[in-house]
Design a protein around this motif. Structure first.
Motif, PDB file in Angstrom:
ATOM      1  N   ALA A  44       0.862  -1.192   0.000  1.00 43.29           N
ATOM      2  CA  ALA A  44       0.000   0.000   0.000  1.00 43.29           C
ATOM      3  C   ALA A  44       0.891   1.232   0.000  1.00 43.29           C
ATOM      4  N   PRO A  45       0.828   2.071  -1.044  1.00 44.66           N
ATOM      5  CA  PRO A  45       1.690   3.260  -1.099  1.00 44.66           C
ATOM      6  C   PRO A  45       1.335   4.269  -0.023  1.00 44.66           C
ATOM      7  N   VAL A  46       2.329   5.057   0.345  1.00 40.42           N
ATOM      8  CA  VAL A  46       2.149   6.082   1.381  1.00 40.42           C
ATOM      9  C   VAL A  46       1.094   7.098   0.973  1.00 40.42           C
ATOM     10  N   THR A  47       0.918   7.301  -0.317  1.00 40.39           N
ATOM     11  CA  THR A  47      -0.043   8.304  -0.794  1.00 40.39           C
ATOM     12  C   THR A  47      -1.482   7.991  -0.393  1.00 40.39           C
ATOM     13  N   LEU A  48      -1.744   6.777   0.056  1.00 41.72           N
ATOM     14  CA  LEU A  48      -3.099   6.426   0.500  1.00 41.72           C
ATOM     15  C   LEU A  48      -3.404   6.926   1.909  1.00 41.72           C
ATOM     16  N   GLU A  49      -2.377   7.273   2.670  1.00 36.56           N
ATOM     17  CA  GLU A  49      -2.567   7.608   4.081  1.00 36.56           C
ATOM     18  C   GLU A  49      -3.604   8.706   4.325  1.00 36.56           C
ATOM     19  N   PRO A  50      -3.630   9.787   3.535  1.00 37.81           N
ATOM     20  CA  PRO A  50      -4.643  10.828   3.796  1.00 37.81           C
ATOM     21  C   PRO A  50      -6.077  10.345   3.623  1.00 37.81           C
ATOM     22  N   LEU A  51      -6.275   9.230   2.918  1.00 38.41           N
ATOM     23  CA  LEU A  51      -7.626   8.731   2.676  1.00 38.41           C
ATOM     24  C   LEU A  51      -8.097   7.752   3.749  1.00 38.41           C
ATOM     25  N   VAL A  52      -7.182   7.301   4.600  1.00 37.23           N
ATOM     26  CA  VAL A  52      -7.516   6.259   5.576  1.00 37.23           C
ATOM     27  C   VAL A  52      -8.633   6.707   6.510  1.00 37.23           C
ATOM     28  N   GLU A  53      -8.608   7.973   6.897  1.00 36.76           N
ATOM     29  CA  GLU A  53      -9.623   8.460   7.843  1.00 36.76           C
ATOM     30  C   GLU A  53     -11.018   8.473   7.240  1.00 36.76           C
ATOM     31  N   ARG A  54     -11.126   8.314   5.908  1.00 33.77           N
ATOM     32  CA  ARG A  54     -12.438   8.290   5.257  1.00 33.77           C
ATOM     33  C   ARG A  54     -12.933   6.857   5.023  1.00 33.77           C
ATOM     34  N   LEU A  55     -12.243   5.904   5.570  1.00 42.04           N
ATOM     35  CA  LEU A  55     -12.647   4.502   5.425  1.00 42.04           C
ATOM     36  C   LEU A  55     -13.417   4.047   6.654  1.00 42.04           C
ATOM     37  N   PRO A  56     -14.339   3.078   6.466  1.00 41.08           N
ATOM     38  CA  PRO A  56     -14.741   2.459   5.202  1.00 41.08           C
ATOM     39  C   PRO A  56     -15.654   3.377   4.389  1.00 41.08           C
ATOM     40  N   VAL A  57     -15.761   3.095   3.112  1.00 45.23           N
ATOM     41  CA  VAL A  57     -16.609   3.880   2.222  1.00 45.23           C
ATOM     42  C   VAL A  57     -18.075   3.676   2.616  1.00 45.23           C
ATOM     43  N   ARG A  58     -18.783   4.780   2.745  1.00 45.68           N
ATOM     44  CA  ARG A  58     -20.190   4.726   3.170  1.00 45.68           C
ATOM     45  C   ARG A  58     -21.031   5.666   2.299  1.00 45.68           C
ATOM     46  N   ASN A  59     -22.357   5.486   2.360  1.00 47.58           N
ATOM     47  CA  ASN A  59     -23.251   6.397   1.653  1.00 47.58           C
ATOM     48  C   ASN A  59     -23.569   7.599   2.540  1.00 47.58           C
ATOM     49  N   GLN A  60     -24.471   8.457   2.081  1.00 45.34           N
ATOM     50  CA  GLN A  60     -24.742   9.714   2.784  1.00 45.34           C
ATOM     51  C   GLN A  60     -25.296   9.515   4.182  1.00 45.34           C
ATOM     52  N   VAL A  61     -25.971   8.397   4.414  1.00 41.82           N
ATOM     53  CA  VAL A  61     -26.561   8.161   5.736  1.00 41.82           C
ATOM     54  C   VAL A  61     -25.751   7.160   6.544  1.00 41.82           C
ATOM     55  N   GLY A  62     -24.525   6.855   6.072  1.00 40.04           N
ATOM     56  CA  GLY A  62     -23.659   5.952   6.830  1.00 40.04           C
ATOM     57  C   GLY A  62     -23.868   4.488   6.536  1.00 40.04           C
ATOM     58  N   GLY A  63     -24.671   4.168   5.522  1.00 45.08           N
ATOM     59  CA  GLY A  63     -24.910   2.769   5.185  1.00 45.08           C
ATOM     60  C   GLY A  63     -23.871   2.216   4.216  1.00 45.08           C
ATOM     61  N   MET A  64     -23.909   0.923   4.011  1.00 45.39           N
ATOM     62  CA  MET A  64     -22.953   0.263   3.125  1.00 45.39           C
ATOM     63  C   MET A  64     -23.272   0.547   1.667  1.00 45.39           C
ATOM     64  N   ILE A  65     -22.227   0.711   0.887  1.00 44.95           N
ATOM     65  CA  ILE A  65     -22.351   0.895  -0.555  1.00 44.95           C
ATOM     66  C   ILE A  65     -21.962  -0.406  -1.229  1.00 44.95           C
ATOM     67  N   TYR A  66     -22.760  -0.845  -2.168  1.00 47.85           N
ATOM     68  CA  TYR A  66     -22.463  -2.089  -2.883  1.00 47.85           C
ATOM     69  C   TYR A  66     -21.946  -1.749  -4.285  1.00 47.85           C
ATOM     70  N   PRO A  67     -21.292  -2.698  -4.951  1.00 52.66           N
ATOM     71  CA  PRO A  67     -20.623  -2.407  -6.226  1.00 52.66           C
ATOM     72  C   PRO A  67     -21.502  -1.761  -7.290  1.00 52.66           C
ATOM     73  N   ASP A  68     -22.734  -2.229  -7.477  1.00 50.16           N
ATOM     74  CA  ASP A  68     -23.584  -1.644  -8.522  1.00 50.16           C
ATOM     75  C   ASP A  68     -23.896  -0.178  -8.244  1.00 50.16           C
ATOM     76  N   LEU A  69     -24.051   0.162  -6.979  1.00 50.59           N
ATOM     77  CA  LEU A  69     -24.308   1.550  -6.628  1.00 50.59           C
ATOM     78  C   LEU A  69     -23.081   2.402  -6.928  1.00 50.59           C
ATOM     79  N   PHE A  70     -21.909   1.867  -6.661  1.00 49.32           N
ATOM     80  CA  PHE A  70     -20.685   2.590  -6.993  1.00 49.32           C
ATOM     81  C   PHE A  70     -20.588   2.792  -8.503  1.00 49.32           C
ATOM     82  N   ARG A  71     -20.909   1.755  -9.276  1.00 48.84           N
ATOM     83  CA  ARG A  71     -20.844   1.863 -10.745  1.00 48.84           C
ATOM     84  C   ARG A  71     -21.745   2.991 -11.263  1.00 48.84           C
ATOM     85  N   LYS A  72     -22.930   3.130 -10.677  1.00 45.88           N
ATOM     86  CA  LYS A  72     -23.845   4.193 -11.110  1.00 45.88           C
ATOM     87  C   LYS A  72     -23.237   5.570 -10.858  1.00 45.88           C
TER      88      LYS A  72
END
Length: 226
Positions: free
Chosen positions: A91-119
């Protein structure tokens, strides 16, 4: 099927899509680009999964029908893995600033599934006027960059989580330095100088491979094979 590296998005295009798709989904874009993850895998990364330059991929997000026939998103074992199994990758160091935004969530804090990401991805491409790239192209991009820069294909195969190295070779083998480019480099380094200077005729078969010894007897004429 071989991956056409010329049809993949450029890094400039990936960067503008990552910004356009928004801060909530942007980490998934870079996880796929920088680590070669599948879409569902990028959606299943937690901050604690990245440590000391290594990403331990433990889960993926899938969407299935529950007992009531309703589609729900949930965490599942990795493809080709059993429950509790994982795979590690750099994992490159350049990912570090994004760590605090993990895990990826939707606007209400729910899980995002692959098809929703594709849209969301497709909407970003449309707004930017870019070609119809697939999010999976980011994984292809990672493989292209690593292999074309000399990373061993067996390591790339393991990090990508392929069930067999044959899959990696069939899709990306034409990009490796272990192929035609490596062959050209070896031949050039070994024979190039000799060809520029002209090959001297060997004094006897194989003599060009054995350095002459002090005090050795003169050369013998080559046998006539005509």
């Amino acid at each position: 099927m071989q991956v056409d590296e010329r049809a993949l998005p450029s890094f400039e295009e990936i960067s503008v899509v990552a910004k356009k798709i928004g801060p909530r989904l942007e980490p998934a874009v870079w996880l796929m680009t920088c680590c070669g993850l599948r879409i569902g895998e990028s959606l299943g990364v937690f901050p604690e999964d990245i440590l000391d330059g290594t990403l331990r991929c433990r889960r993926q997000v899938v969407r299935i029908k529950d007992a009531a026939g309703k589609y729900v998103a949930l965490y599942a074992p990795l493809k080709h893995r059993k429950e509790g199994e994982w795979r590690d990758m750099p994992a490159p160091v350049t990912l570090e600033p994004l760590v605090e935004r993990l895990p990826v969530r939707n606007q209400v804090g729910g899980m995002i599934y692959p098809d929703l990401f594709r849209k969301s991805w497709d909407r970003a491409l449309t707004r930017l006027g870019l070609p119809d790239y697939n999010p999976h192209d980011l994984r292809h991009k990672w493989a292209t960059v690593t292999l074309s820069n000399g990373v061993p294909i067996h390591e790339v195969s393991r990090w990508m989580g392929h069930s067999s190295i044959k899959i990696t070779v069939d899709r990306y083998g034409h990009l490796t330095l272990d192929g035609s480019e490596r062959c050209r480099q070896v031949i050039e380094a070994t024979l190039g100088a000799h060809m520029l200077n002209g090959f001297p005729a060997p004094v006897e078969p194989g003599a060009e491979l054995v350095p002459a010894q002090p005090g050795s007897r003169g050369s013998r004429p080559l046998p006539n094979r005509s």
